[in-house]
Write an enzyme that holds these catalytic residues in place. Structure first.
Site, PDB file in Angstrom:
ATOM      1  N   HIS A 140     -53.337 -16.903  22.345  1.00 57.49           N
ATOM      2  CA  HIS A 140     -54.143 -16.901  21.124  1.00 57.49           C
ATOM      3  C   HIS A 140     -54.561 -15.489  20.753  1.00 57.49           C
ATOM      4  O   HIS A 140     -54.522 -14.575  21.569  1.00 57.49           O
ATOM      5  CB  HIS A 140     -55.382 -17.788  21.312  1.00 57.49           C
ATOM      6  CG  HIS A 140     -56.274 -17.336  22.431  1.00 57.49           C
ATOM      7  ND1 HIS A 140     -57.145 -16.281  22.302  1.00 57.49           N
ATOM      8  CD2 HIS A 140     -56.409 -17.797  23.692  1.00 57.49           C
ATOM      9  CE1 HIS A 140     -57.786 -16.112  23.447  1.00 57.49           C
ATOM     10  NE2 HIS A 140     -57.359 -17.014  24.307  1.00 57.49           N
TER      11      HIS A 140
ATOM     12  N   GLU B 199     -56.867 -24.607  28.234  1.00 55.09           N
ATOM     13  CA  GLU B 199     -57.163 -23.628  29.271  1.00 55.09           C
ATOM     14  C   GLU B 199     -57.826 -24.292  30.477  1.00 55.09           C
ATOM     15  O   GLU B 199     -58.457 -25.335  30.364  1.00 55.09           O
ATOM     16  CB  GLU B 199     -58.096 -22.565  28.668  1.00 55.09           C
ATOM     17  CG  GLU B 199     -58.690 -21.577  29.611  1.00 55.09           C
ATOM     18  CD  GLU B 199     -57.685 -20.602  30.189  1.00 55.09           C
ATOM     19  OE1 GLU B 199     -57.394 -20.714  31.396  1.00 55.09           O
ATOM     20  OE2 GLU B 199     -57.209 -19.740  29.452  1.00 55.09           O
TER      21      GLU B 199
END
Length: 161
Positions: free
Chosen positions: A9, A79
């Site tokens: 990201h 995550e």
């Protein structure tokens, strides 16, 4: 042939502050958005199907790079849960011997942050009939050693394009 590409990201305020993000949903910051807006996917990937974790920073990164195309979210891409360490800085945790924080090189397979999860790449804790139970989620997955893959010896295979 299936081709996959994984992208990290864009930048968030917590990245800039060296904070552990984990599953805390920290959005991209303005500069992170601006940087992504100046990038483009290679021509051969411009029509790719986009998948992202359900975290806003991942979805927004995919939308920006995909020029607004739909993004499919999948919770399996999220995550690792860093528990009590989320929002903390590694150097502050390292300075506090009571924190239990260790450098990446010293984690080992059973390393777990306080209130977090064991690293998802951990070798199977229990295998039976070709499946294992993930200690973090309880999910059943193929047992790597039953299909000839040993966790201590990663195998990479590639097909010609």
């Amino acid at each position: 042939m299936i081709r996959l590409a994984f992208l990290r990201h864009g930048i968030t305020a917590w990245n800039r502050e060296s904070r552990i993000q984990g599953r805390t949903d920290i959005p991209l910051d303005p500069e992170g958005r601006d940087r992504l807006a100046r990038l483009t996917l290679p021509a051969e990937w411009r029509d790719a199907i986009l998948h992202a974790s359900p975290l806003s920073r991942a979805i927004e990164t995919a939308r920006i790079l995909g020029n607004g195309r739909p993004v499919h979210t999948d919770p399996r891409l999220i995550e690792m849960d860093w528990g009590a360490w989320e929002g903390q800085r590694g150097h502050d945790l390292r300075a506090d011997p009571a924190s239990g924080y260790r450098d990446l090189e010293h984690w080992g397979w059973d390393f777990r942050p306080p209130g977090g999860e064991i690293h998802p790449a951990r070798p199977p804790s229990r295998c039976s009939r070709g499946t294992r139970i993930s200690p973090a989620s309880g999910a059943r997955r193929p047992c790597p050693h039953r299909i000839g893959v040993r966790p201590d010896r990663p195998r990479i295979s590639a097909s010609p394009a």
